[in-house]
Design a protein around this motif. Structure first.
Motif, PDB file in Angstrom:
ATOM      1  N   LEU A   1       0.818  -1.205   0.000  1.00  0.00           N
ATOM      2  CA  LEU A   1       0.000   0.000   0.000  1.00  0.00           C
ATOM      3  C   LEU A   1       0.856   1.261   0.000  1.00  0.00           C
ATOM      4  CD1 LEU A   1      -2.760  -0.937   2.607  1.00  0.00           C
ATOM      5  CD2 LEU A   1      -2.785  -1.244   0.124  1.00  0.00           C
ATOM      6  N   MET A   2       2.097   1.123   0.425  1.00  0.00           N
ATOM      7  CA  MET A   2       3.009   2.268   0.493  1.00  0.00           C
ATOM      8  C   MET A   2       3.931   2.321  -0.715  1.00  0.00           C
ATOM      9  SD  MET A   2       3.832   1.890   4.573  1.00  0.00           S
ATOM     10  CE  MET A   2       4.602   3.500   4.747  1.00  0.00           C
ATOM     11  N   HIS A   3       3.642   1.453  -1.702  1.00  0.00           N
ATOM     12  CA  HIS A   3       4.403   1.421  -2.957  1.00  0.00           C
ATOM     13  C   HIS A   3       5.891   1.175  -2.715  1.00  0.00           C
ATOM     14  CE1 HIS A   3       0.711   2.806  -4.804  1.00  0.00           C
ATOM     15  NE2 HIS A   3       0.680   3.830  -3.968  1.00  0.00           N
ATOM     16  N   VAL A   4       6.156   0.285  -1.760  1.00  0.00           N
ATOM     17  CA  VAL A   4       7.532  -0.100  -1.444  1.00  0.00           C
ATOM     18  C   VAL A   4       7.841  -1.407  -2.158  1.00  0.00           C
ATOM     19  CG1 VAL A   4       9.079  -0.810   0.417  1.00  0.00           C
ATOM     20  CG2 VAL A   4       7.466   1.068   0.778  1.00  0.00           C
ATOM     21  N   ASP A   5       9.053  -1.513  -2.703  1.00  0.00           N
ATOM     22  CA  ASP A   5       9.467  -2.757  -3.348  1.00  0.00           C
ATOM     23  C   ASP A   5       9.580  -3.843  -2.282  1.00  0.00           C
ATOM     24  OD1 ASP A   5      10.469  -4.770  -4.877  1.00  0.00           O
ATOM     25  OD2 ASP A   5      12.363  -3.767  -5.375  1.00  0.00           O
ATOM     26  N   THR A   6       8.806  -4.899  -2.413  1.00  0.00           N
ATOM     27  CA  THR A   6       8.775  -5.942  -1.386  1.00  0.00           C
ATOM     28  C   THR A   6       9.526  -7.200  -1.785  1.00  0.00           C
ATOM     29  OG1 THR A   6       6.721  -6.860  -2.271  1.00  0.00           O
ATOM     30  CG2 THR A   6       6.527  -5.136  -0.584  1.00  0.00           C
TER      31      THR A   6
ATOM     32  N   PRO B   1      19.329 -11.538  -2.851  1.00  0.00           N
ATOM     33  CA  PRO B   1      18.422 -12.201  -3.796  1.00  0.00           C
ATOM     34  C   PRO B   1      17.362 -13.068  -3.137  1.00  0.00           C
ATOM     35  CG  PRO B   1      20.601 -13.219  -3.828  1.00  0.00           C
ATOM     36  CD  PRO B   1      20.732 -11.959  -3.040  1.00  0.00           C
ATOM     37  N   GLU B   2      17.616 -13.521  -1.933  1.00  0.00           N
ATOM     38  CA  GLU B   2      16.634 -14.365  -1.246  1.00  0.00           C
ATOM     39  C   GLU B   2      15.931 -13.615  -0.120  1.00  0.00           C
ATOM     40  OE1 GLU B   2      18.564 -17.870   0.071  1.00  0.00           O
ATOM     41  OE2 GLU B   2      18.953 -18.636  -1.941  1.00  0.00           O
ATOM     42  N   GLY B   3      16.081 -12.316  -0.118  1.00  0.00           N
ATOM     43  CA  GLY B   3      15.509 -11.521   0.960  1.00  0.00           C
ATOM     44  C   GLY B   3      14.325 -10.706   0.502  1.00  0.00           C
ATOM     45  N   GLY B   4      14.151  -9.556   1.134  1.00  0.00           N
ATOM     46  CA  GLY B   4      13.045  -8.675   0.804  1.00  0.00           C
ATOM     47  C   GLY B   4      11.956  -8.722   1.855  1.00  0.00           C
ATOM     48  N   LEU B   5      11.096  -7.719   1.823  1.00  0.00           N
ATOM     49  CA  LEU B   5      10.040  -7.601   2.822  1.00  0.00           C
ATOM     50  C   LEU B   5       9.035  -8.748   2.742  1.00  0.00           C
ATOM     51  CD1 LEU B   5       9.435  -3.754   2.527  1.00  0.00           C
ATOM     52  CD2 LEU B   5      10.524  -4.954   4.432  1.00  0.00           C
TER      53      LEU B   5
ATOM     54  N   GLY C   1      -0.386 -30.814  16.929  1.00  0.00           N
ATOM     55  CA  GLY C   1      -0.264 -31.238  15.543  1.00  0.00           C
ATOM     56  C   GLY C   1      -1.561 -31.686  14.908  1.00  0.00           C
ATOM     57  N   ARG C   2      -2.621 -31.832  15.707  1.00  0.00           N
ATOM     58  CA  ARG C   2      -3.894 -32.294  15.153  1.00  0.00           C
ATOM     59  C   ARG C   2      -4.766 -31.149  14.646  1.00  0.00           C
ATOM     60  NH1 ARG C   2      -3.064 -34.989  19.801  1.00  0.00           N
ATOM     61  NH2 ARG C   2      -4.538 -33.649  20.944  1.00  0.00           N
ATOM     62  N   VAL C   3      -4.413 -29.927  14.985  1.00  0.00           N
ATOM     63  CA  VAL C   3      -5.198 -28.781  14.540  1.00  0.00           C
ATOM     64  C   VAL C   3      -4.809 -28.420  13.111  1.00  0.00           C
ATOM     65  CG1 VAL C   3      -5.649 -26.323  14.909  1.00  0.00           C
ATOM     66  CG2 VAL C   3      -5.520 -27.875  16.857  1.00  0.00           C
ATOM     67  N   GLU C   4      -5.815 -28.260  12.250  1.00  0.00           N
ATOM     68  CA  GLU C   4      -5.564 -27.843  10.875  1.00  0.00           C
ATOM     69  C   GLU C   4      -5.213 -26.363  10.856  1.00  0.00           C
ATOM     70  OE1 GLU C   4      -8.073 -27.271   6.741  1.00  0.00           O
ATOM     71  OE2 GLU C   4      -8.650 -28.870   8.130  1.00  0.00           O
ATOM     72  N   VAL C   5      -4.065 -26.027  10.250  1.00  0.00           N
ATOM     73  CA  VAL C   5      -3.548 -24.666  10.282  1.00  0.00           C
ATOM     74  C   VAL C   5      -3.423 -24.115   8.865  1.00  0.00           C
ATOM     75  CG1 VAL C   5      -1.637 -23.172  10.991  1.00  0.00           C
ATOM     76  CG2 VAL C   5      -2.254 -25.168  12.387  1.00  0.00           C
ATOM     77  N   THR C   6      -3.929 -22.927   8.652  1.00  0.00           N
ATOM     78  CA  THR C   6      -3.673 -22.186   7.424  1.00  0.00           C
ATOM     79  C   THR C   6      -3.008 -20.873   7.803  1.00  0.00           C
ATOM     80  OG1 THR C   6      -5.853 -21.109   7.469  1.00  0.00           O
ATOM     81  CG2 THR C   6      -5.674 -23.175   6.254  1.00  0.00           C
ATOM     82  N   ALA C   7      -2.180 -20.350   6.891  1.00  0.00           N
ATOM     83  CA  ALA C   7      -1.459 -19.114   7.151  1.00  0.00           C
ATOM     84  C   ALA C   7      -1.615 -18.190   5.954  1.00  0.00           C
ATOM     85  CB  ALA C   7       0.014 -19.394   7.416  1.00  0.00           C
ATOM     86  N   ASP C   8      -2.031 -16.965   6.195  1.00  0.00           N
ATOM     87  CA  ASP C   8      -2.319 -16.023   5.120  1.00  0.00           C
ATOM     88  C   ASP C   8      -1.582 -14.712   5.307  1.00  0.00           C
ATOM     89  OD1 ASP C   8      -4.173 -17.692   3.768  1.00  0.00           O
ATOM     90  OD2 ASP C   8      -5.709 -17.167   5.242  1.00  0.00           O
ATOM     91  N   LEU C   9      -0.977 -14.255   4.200  1.00  0.00           N
ATOM     92  CA  LEU C   9      -0.373 -12.934   4.145  1.00  0.00           C
ATOM     93  C   LEU C   9      -1.384 -12.027   3.442  1.00  0.00           C
ATOM     94  CD1 LEU C   9       2.257 -11.357   4.696  1.00  0.00           C
ATOM     95  CD2 LEU C   9       2.990 -11.969   2.381  1.00  0.00           C
ATOM     96  N   VAL C  10      -1.925 -11.060   4.185  1.00  0.00           N
ATOM     97  CA  VAL C  10      -3.018 -10.244   3.676  1.00  0.00           C
ATOM     98  C   VAL C  10      -2.563  -8.792   3.576  1.00  0.00           C
ATOM     99  CG1 VAL C  10      -5.410  -9.515   4.019  1.00  0.00           C
ATOM    100  CG2 VAL C  10      -4.682 -11.783   4.781  1.00  0.00           C
TER     101      VAL C  10
END
Length: 289
Positions: free
Chosen positions: A45-50, A57-61, A81-90
């Motif tokens: 949203l801040m127009h930053v290169d991520t 080369p393997e880094g970045g925001l 370990g029995r709980v189903e886990v999802t992970a989201d970058l929003v």
């Protein structure tokens, strides 16, 4: 698994957030639902290169944000370990992202301090904003983990009625008792001795006890397996509930009490607990049907 059924937890890479992940995983296991881990990614949203650069080369925001999610997922899997886990970058600001993720969820879990907090702040600004606006119950993980009752603050407000239901559910899941507390102002401590006939302390106490019993009776009948104690306490509500938080494993309150101003989305007692309680705090908002 449907997002609607999930416990949601917000993470930012802080130790406080990872503590919230452990608690959120436990809540998801109790409820038999999945866990959604959410990290707000504001940089686009801040127009930053991520992305990666020639120097890294393997880094970045974006890489750093994905690492935060990966670490949180690892912590959740280690917790259960029995709980189903999802992970989201929003993409979005933290408060807006979390409020959006919480819609329809069963519970939103937050740490009490984030990476962006100043040393003098006792509660992160994001946690304050989210708790003030979220229709979903919000669990702010703070203080110590200890055995003890689920302490429920009861004042007869609509938010308090919603909190009663959540408190009984939490006590059942935690296999502990509910300590339902009503804090009242005993006018006998301030009335002039020259006016004894105008105030009956015993009658006032009886009326307060009856209101407390009435507030929990319907839910108590729905959960006969949950042990319940009631307690009348004379004094200032925030101070007395903070004192009781020192022996609780969880404090449950409504978002707004009956003494709050109409324009406030988060009552003063709820704010005191979120900033100073010695245990995790669950804040429940009344949502008219």
């Amino acid at each position: 698994m449907s997002e609607q059924a999930m416990v949601v937890v917000g993470v930012d890479g802080s130790a406080s957030a990872l503590g919230a992940v452990r608690e959120a995983t436990r809540e998801a296991a109790w409820r038999g639902c999945g866990l959604r881990i959410v990290h707000a990614f504001i940089w686009p949203l801040m127009h930053v290169d991520t992305g990666p650069s020639e120097l890294v080369p393997e880094g970045g925001l974006r890489h750093d944000a994905e690492r935060v999610l990966a670490e949180a997922t690892k912590v959740a899997k280690a917790a259960n370990g029995r709980v189903e886990v999802t992970a989201d970058l929003v993409t979005g600001g933290p408060a807006g992202v979390l409020l959006g993720a919480a819609r329809g969820a069963r519970l939103l879990v937050l740490g009490d301090r984030g990476l962006g907090g100043f040393a003098g702040l006792l509660l992160g600004s994001v946690a304050v904003e989210v708790t003030a606006h979220c229709a979903t119950p919000v669990l702010v993980v703070r203080g110590e983990t200890r055995p003890g009752p689920v302490v429920l603050g009861v004042d007869g407000s609509p938010g308090s009625a919603a909190a009663v239901r959540e408190a009984f559910s939490e006590a059942r899941q935690r296999d502990t008792e509910v300590l339902a507390v009503r804090v009242w102002h005993d006018a006998a401590t301030t009335l002039s001795y020259s006016m004894p006939a105008l105030y009956d302390a015993d009658a006032a106490r009886t009326a307060e006890q009856q209101e407390l019993d009435a507030a929990i009776d319907a839910v108590r009948k729905q959960h006969p397996e949950v042990r319940v104690r009631t307690r009348l306490v004379s004094g200032r509500t925030g101070r007395e509930l903070l004192r009781l938080s020192e022996q609780a494993q969880l404090m449950v309150v409504g978002a707004r009490g009956r003494g709050g101003f109409k324009g406030l989305l988060l009552g003063s007692v709820s704010q005191q607990l979120l900033h100073h309680a010695a245990c995790p705090v669950l804040v429940v908002r009344h949502t008219p049907g």
